[in-house]
Design a protein around this motif. Structure first.
Motif, PDB file in Angstrom:
ATOM      1  N   THR A 233     -36.092 137.515  35.542  1.00 36.51           N
ATOM      2  CA  THR A 233     -35.388 138.756  35.214  1.00 36.51           C
ATOM      3  C   THR A 233     -36.329 139.814  34.644  1.00 36.51           C
ATOM      4  O   THR A 233     -35.924 140.675  33.878  1.00 36.51           O
ATOM      5  N   SER A 331     -26.795 140.519  33.171  1.00 32.54           N
ATOM      6  CA  SER A 331     -26.279 139.959  34.423  1.00 32.54           C
ATOM      7  C   SER A 331     -25.184 140.850  34.989  1.00 32.54           C
ATOM      8  O   SER A 331     -24.647 141.730  34.304  1.00 32.54           O
ATOM      9  N   ASN A 557     -31.850 144.007  36.926  1.00 30.40           N
ATOM     10  CA  ASN A 557     -30.539 144.139  37.542  1.00 30.40           C
ATOM     11  C   ASN A 557     -30.104 145.594  37.696  1.00 30.40           C
ATOM     12  O   ASN A 557     -28.929 145.921  37.543  1.00 30.40           O
ATOM     13  N   PHE A 667     -32.126 135.255  29.357  1.00 27.25           N
ATOM     14  CA  PHE A 667     -31.684 134.794  30.686  1.00 27.25           C
ATOM     15  C   PHE A 667     -31.805 133.292  30.888  1.00 27.25           C
ATOM     16  O   PHE A 667     -30.998 132.704  31.595  1.00 27.25           O
ATOM     17  N   SER A 673     -25.061 135.989  37.459  1.00 30.65           N
ATOM     18  CA  SER A 673     -25.689 136.400  38.710  1.00 30.65           C
ATOM     19  C   SER A 673     -26.418 137.724  38.503  1.00 30.65           C
ATOM     20  O   SER A 673     -26.070 138.508  37.622  1.00 30.65           O
ATOM     21  N   TYR A 674     -27.440 137.920  39.301  1.00 33.51           N
ATOM     22  CA  TYR A 674     -28.210 139.158  39.302  1.00 33.51           C
ATOM     23  C   TYR A 674     -28.274 139.659  40.738  1.00 33.51           C
ATOM     24  O   TYR A 674     -28.294 138.868  41.670  1.00 33.51           O
TER      25      TYR A 674
END
Lengths: 896, 420
Positions: A233, A331, A557, A667, A673-674
């Motif tokens: 991330t 996320s 994201n 994370f 979810s990303y």
């Protein structure tokens, strides 16, 4: 789908088994098809062929001696034996050769248990060595802060050299000396090393010759309790990785086979930045400001405190006096829940994210330009391109793994690179790009100029000019004043370079267009993105077999938070707030009545706070007091608030001003979810458990919401994801379990049960824009132009907490041209003070010709030394993007 | 036999273009350029010239492969990296008659369609570098090199590139790597250099002596040239002889001269009246031969039949006082030093062989060491990346084959029984 030419095949007999393989296969390829295992050492599927270890020898009929199967082309009718007394002895002999100088350090070697040499020895080695001399001991090299290079254990397979050359393009490794004295290491090593710390060499090393110094002696491979796949991330590429866990600690990161967008490759952040989860200074309990100081509290107290004040403010000033800003590193589920919380529980559309300086602009611009609020092309298309045009950023610094695709195109397809930026980019080192170094703030003019050349010379793609005649006419009209001479004069790019770039872009069968946040930061980002989309379209690069348009971002994201509706004028799935039909769906789902007034952008909220119109801000993971321009201004604004609630994992410049601070997970401690910048929706998975009082953002938001009377009862991130897929058209059909195995692209096509990787069904519209960027005006008092710089070692303020990355890049660096440094009396490594009209910071000087004369660059990662603090506060265009280009500064050497 | 290749070298100032022209130099070039390239290749085919670098590959075939390749540009490289111990056959040409090589290269380049040539010169031949450099400039001035040679619309550009002292760079693909500025290590074959060579273009790599023969073939006609020496392997051959003989030196003789003729007729027999013991017939990488094999002819096929190789034709003679263990060790050290380190068996094997030989020579040998040596040789034979590994084991395995009792005595007696 176009009709593909049948690939010619040949038949090869491997150990009496005939197999049909494509022409051009090697014997080893054919053996794989036949299911026959041939032992290899130097061969690696990701790398070019070497043929040097001689382990994969096979016998071929009518050939006088055994041949190396990895490099020998298979011919039609070839009869191959992979096992025979001759070959068994040859392999045993080869193992003996490898082992005579390999130390017997298995009991304490980090690789033992996962060592390819151990496995090969077990399968093919002899039980006794006939070597009675002393083993070679060339030593161990510790020059690299993250990697131990143990020359004693090296078996000279050169996989590391090839990985460094072919994947990373760093060319940091080579063989040194000759014959049996050969060592393989960084050349030169130490301070002059070209190593980019991606860890590719580590991942391909078959033995314990390259070791992860973060992992060394932490665990034997069999002591690893859990190996969990997750998604990095740190940036918007969304690399798939695997984390090894022991005692609730992530001990190392490894590639997950060769899967994911990254195909098993990483940058330094992805490979070594995982330790942020265990970093010192993690917030471990909620805090409430009492008598001017933050004091530890319980979750119940903190939630009670925050919600009661929120309720008071709402009653007193109305819901629109409250705003919410969420980080673009959260996320999808958290972004979704956050906007639901702001809209349904608080009752305002004042919701925005950190993507305001990135994808909030990009998605809006792409939606109006192409009808798609996202990057239409998968990243892998870059690797197939024949020309790559990067603009506004050094992609190797902002999105290093996206840059690997560019490097792959350059290495495999000999692609021409064109790098437009206000600096010379780091591609310059190895790839001989055409550099278009433009005057800061003139990126729109540059793009108009390129379009004008292409259209005037009739170089546009004929299919496009036919199908989109109106569009092309509009573009033509809009850029007609951008003559070669005027653009050259304005941008500072020579006419020859402009012509060459235009011809290379238009003349290429596949040109990939890659950009990141830098294109937006200069101001007038919407126009720049729109023009770049036009450039991609009219050169025919948005079709099925084309280079594509690739928008990347800083935060992981950026696309996902925009998709999830963390935008003041958009609902989840890019539905419009102003549109009743869009609101109705959510009113029904959330049992509420949504406000039809679009809210404020993050920048406007800060401004409104400064002006006293916003009374409370709810900030999730974002650090506006450091990340946003003019820190002093932002701090003033935040200090005026009656309530500032902040979720974060670490104390930072914004939590320092907060009234309520909630400690949240990182994370690797949570599920969700990303959505990467190429629209690939992927899972993050809980790898380790957070400490007792740390919760995930979505849990905290659900608690708050319930207290405010809007119950959002979810048991898991999966439930939130399922609600999203039911309400967001683009995400419809995506499956939470499936994306755990393999990311899925949105939009999803149910008929073929897979996502659309390449959106070719576009609806182009050219929005004429006349806005221009101010650029940077230097003055005698502030003679240098300073730009917000990026490095591939850091991302936002999270990475400042990783010990590993800190060893390589642990302090703010000011890149400055050697001539400018000389005139300021500054040497490399000197401490310097950088002053602007808005503030002053300290940094370490790093001499670098690539920034160019009169220009300097400073990153925005380290406390008290961020470039953003020097900028002035200015919101740009309709999307109210804070301008992050740079400012004029003075530079002085610090005494002492 | 009257010298053919070396006929010019005893003239005063033989390296100068005027001396060369006085000998009839550059006349074959003029003739050749009036003929079609394919015709030149056919002439060379008639001559049956085989490569003089050591492998004996038919020259016209190599040329034919490259000439047929549509890729351009093509390169002609002269392998002047004369590094094989005991070999100094190219040196007289390079230093005394450089224009013969230059003329040979222009004709060969014309035949294969190459407009660019490089002489990859052994790093330890600094004198030859200056001589060649000067000769190339002279040839340019006189219009034999450059564009539109002799007004016939043919272009050929020639450069001399000095190596840096690595034996491996005599291997053609390592030579190409080195020429390109990379580390001298051999490349994977296929593709072969004739199709994918220097800068990934079709490239012919020929030895100095091979190229020097080309003007003579044009001059004499392939038919006449092929009458010299033995059938299947005709032509003049420059042999170099060193070691324990009375007259070591360079001898140009018809191909197929026997070892006995070379040693006893031409090189004046054994030095100090000593007895002959052994001979390495083709440079350090070829197997040792003994007295009973002295009637073997020195051509590619006959040497192969005798269990050795013609190689470069560098004959090293050893007399009765030579310790074969020491001789093998000295050669082993050379190959350990020169192994490039790319492939496992050569990198590790050469080093290990040296270690074992060293301990036998020093009187620390163990029972079973001889069989171990032979087995290590066997584990290398035919399995290395390039021929260097095979070359490295030849002197060792052949020394054991012919002189095993000497090795055994070293181990048993813990000293040398040959050296008094």
């Amino acid at each position: 789908m176009s009709q593909q030419q049948p690939i010619p095949t040949i038949t090869v007999t491997i150990d009496d088994k005939p197999v049909v393989v494509p022409k051009g296969s090697t014997i080893l390829d054919a053996a794989k098809v036949a299911g026959v295992d041939i032992p290899v050492i130097c061969y690696h599927e990701k790398l070019s062929l070497l043929g040097a270890c001689r382990m994969c020898l096979v016998e071929v009929e009518k050939m006088p001696k055994p041949v190396a199967s990895c490099v020998t082309p298979a011919n039609d009718g070839m009869v191959v034996k992979t096992s025979s007394p001759v070959l068994d002895k040859a392999r045993g002999g080869m193992m003996e050769f490898v082992l005579i100088n390999h130390p017997l350090e298995c009991p304490y070697c980090d690789k033992a248990g996962q060592c390819e040499l151990q496995d090969l020895t077990f399968a093919h080695g002899w039980s006794q060595s006939r070597f009675s001399e002393e083993k070679r001991r060339p030593g161990v090299n510790y020059d690299n802060p993250l990697l131990e290079r143990d020359y004693n254990r090296c078996i000279h397979c050169k996989r590391c050299i090839r990985a460094c050359d072919e994947i990373q393009g760093a060319h940091a490794l080579d063989t040194i000396f000759r014959g049996s004295h050969t060592i393989i290491g960084e050349f030169p090593s130490g301070a002059l090393s070209a190593c980019e710390h991606c860890g590719s060499c580590l991942d391909v090393c078959p033995v314990g010759a390259i070791n992860d110094r973060m992992f060394k002696f932490k665990a034997r491979p069999w002591q690893v309790e859990q190996t969990v796949n997750t998604t990095c991330t740190y940036c918007s590429v969304g690399c798939t990785l695997t984390m090894d866990v022991r005692d609730n600690h992530v001990v190392r990161v490894k590639p997950y086979e060769n899967s994911g967008v990254n195909q098993g490759n990483f940058c330094a952040k992805g490979h070594f930045g995982f330790d942020v989860v265990h970093a010192q200074g993690r917030l471990s309990a909620p805090m409430i400001r009492k008598f001017g100081r933050l004091a530890q509290s319980t979750w119940d107290e903190a939630v009670e405190n925050a919600t009661s004040v929120l309720r008071e403010i709402k009653d007193k000033y109305g819901a629109d006096s409250i705003g919410g800003i969420i980080t673009a590193r959260c996320s999808n589920e958290e972004a979704y829940l956050f906007q639901r919380f702001m809209r349904a529980a608080i009752g305002t559309n004042n919701v925005d994210s950190g993507a305001r300086t990135g994808h909030a602009v990009v998605t809006a611009a792409l939606e109006s330009a192409l009808g798609v609020p996202a990057s239409p092309s998968p990243l892998e298309d870059i690797a197939l391109a024949k020309t790559v045009f990067t603009i506004g950023d050094d992609i190797a610094a902002t999105n290093p793994v996206a840059a690997l695709k560019i490097k792959k195109a350059a290495y495999k397809n000999k692609a021409r690179l064109i790098c437009a930026h206000h600096f010379v980019t780091s591609f310059d080192k190895q790839y001989d790009p055409l550099n278009l170094v433009y005057t800061p703030g003139t990126v729109v003019d540059l793009l108009k100029g390129l379009l004008n050349i292409i259209l005037a010379k009739g170089l546009a793609n004929e299919d496009v000019t036919g199908s989109y005649a109106d569009y092309v006419a509009k573009v033509k009209d809009s850029v007609k004043d951008a003559t070669l001479a005027s653009v050259s004069a304005k941008t500072g790019v020579s006419e020859a370079a402009l012509n060459a770039a235009a011809e290379a872009i238009a003349g290429s069968p596949r040109c990939a267009f890659v950009f990141s946040r830098g294109l937006v930061w200069a101001g007038n980002g919407e126009a720049a993105v729109s023009l770049l989309a036009a450039l991609a379209l009219i050169t025919g690069n948005l079709g099925p077999k084309a280079g594509g348009l690739h928008a990347q971002g800083d935060k992981a994201n950026e696309q996902g938070v925009c998709d999830a509706g963390a935008l003041p004028d958009r609902l989840p799935g890019h539905g419009k707030i102003a549109e009743k039909s869009d609101r109705d769906r959510f009113d029904a789902a959330w049992r509420t009545t949504l406000s039809d007034r679009p809210g404020m952008t993050a920048g406007e909220m800060i401004q409104a706070a400064h002006e006293g119109r916003i009374k409370a801000l709810y900030v999730v993971g974002e650090n506006p007091a450091f990340n946003w321009p003019d820190n002093a201004y932002v701090r003033e604004a935040l200090s005026k608030l009656e309530l500032l609630v902040v979720h974060d994992a670490f104390a930072n410049e914004t939590t320092d001003l907060a009234h309520v601070v909630l400690p949240v997970s990182i994370f690797s401690e949570k599920d969700g979810s990303y959505t990467s910048a190429e629209r690939r929706v992927q899972r993050i998975n809980r790898v380790v458990n957070p400490s007792a009082d740390v919760r995930s953002d979505w849990e905290a938001l659900a608690m708050m919401s319930k207290k405010l009377g809007h119950t959002m009862s979810y048991q898991s991130a999966e439930q939130i994801f399922n609600e999203m897929t039911s309400l967001m058209p683009g995400y419809k059909g995506l499956s939470y379990p499936v994306i755990r195995q393999k990311g899925q692209f949105w939009p999803y096509q149910a008929e073929v049960r897979q996502g659309v990787e390449r959106i070719t069904d576009i609806n182009p519209a050219f929005v004429v824009t006349t806005a221009t960027s101010a650029g940077i005006a230097t003055t005698p008092e502030y003679p240098y132009a300073l730009f917000v710089d990026r490095t591939h070692y850091h991302s936002g303020t999270t990475s400042r907490h990783t010990a590993a990355l800190g060893k390589i890049y642990g302090e703010a660096r000011l890149r400055i041209h050697p001539d400018d440094a000389a005139s300021c009396g500054i040497a490399d490594g000197d401490h310097v003070a950088v002053k602007s009209a808005r503030g002053a910071v300290r940094a370490t000087a790093k001499l670098d010709k690539r920034v160019g004369k009169g220009k300097t660059a400073l990153t925005n990662h380290f406390a008290g030394a961020g470039a953003a603090s020097l900028l002035s506060w200015q919101l740009d265009g309709e999307l109210k993007t804070p301008v992050m280009l740079g400012c004029a500064v003075a530079i002085e050497k610090e005494r002492g | 036999m009257q010298p053919i290749l070396l006929r010019n070298i005893h003239r005063p100032n033989s390296a100068d273009i005027d001396a060369y022209l006085a000998d009839g130099g550059y006349k074959p070039l003029a003739t050749a350029l009036d003929r079609a390239p394919a015709d030149i290749i056919a002439e060379v085919k008639t001559s049956n010239l085989r490569g003089r670098g050591g492998a004996g590959f038919p020259t016209h075939m190599k040329w034919g492969f490259s000439a047929a390749d549509p890729n351009k540009p093509k390169y002609l490289l002269c392998n002047a990296d004369e590094g094989e111990p005991g070999t100094f056959k190219d040196r007289p040409i390079l230093e005394k008659d450089p224009h013969l090589l230059i003329e040979g290269m222009i004709i060969s380049g014309y035949a294969i369609g190459a407009e660019y040539g490089y002489v990859y010169l052994r790093g330890e031949y600094p004198a030859a570098f200056h001589i060649l450099y000067k000769a190339i400039n002279q040839a340019k001035e006189r219009g034999y090199l450059g564009d539109n040679i002799l007004g016939k619309g043919v272009n050929f550009h020639l450069e001399v590139h000095s190596g840096a002292g690595a034996y491996i760079c005599g291997e053609e693909t390592a030579l190409i790597e080195s020429l390109e500025g990379k580390k001298g290590q051999p490349r994977i074959k296929p593709p072969f250099p004739v199709n994918v060579g220097a800068y990934a273009k079709p490239t012919v790599v020929n030895n100095v002596e091979t190229l020097a023969n080309v003007p003579r073939i044009i001059e004499m006609g392939g038919e006449a040239w092929s009458k010299i020496g033995v059938e299947n392997c005709p032509g003049p051959k420059i042999y170099t002889i060193s070691g324990h003989v009375n007259k070591p030196g360079v001898y140009e003789l018809p191909m197929g001269t026997t070892l006995r003729e070379l040693i006893f007729d031409h090189a004046g027999g054994m030095r100090n009246g000593k007895k002959f013991k052994a001979v390495i017939p083709g440079g350090a990488s070829t197997p040792i031969l003994i007295e009973s094999q002295l009637d073997a002819k020195m051509d590619f096929n006959s040497m192969m039949a005798a269990g050795s190789m013609l190689g470069s034709g560098a004959t090293m003679v050893m007399d009765e006082d030579t310790c074969m263990v020491k001789a093998a060790l000295i050669l082993a050290k050379f190959f350990t030093h020169e192994s490039c380190g790319k492939c496992t068996p050569c990198r590790e094997g050469t080093n290990w062989i040296e270690m074992i030989l060293e301990r036998i020579e020093e009187g620390h040998g163990k029972d079973g060491d001889i069989d171990l040596l032979l087995d290590v040789c066997d584990n290398m034979r035919g399995k290395t990346f390039c021929p260097l590994g095979d070359g490295a084991i030849n002197p060792v395995s052949s020394a054991i084959k012919h002189f095993r009792p000497e090795f055994e005595a070293h181990i048993k007696e813990r000293k040398c029984t040959v050296l008094k």
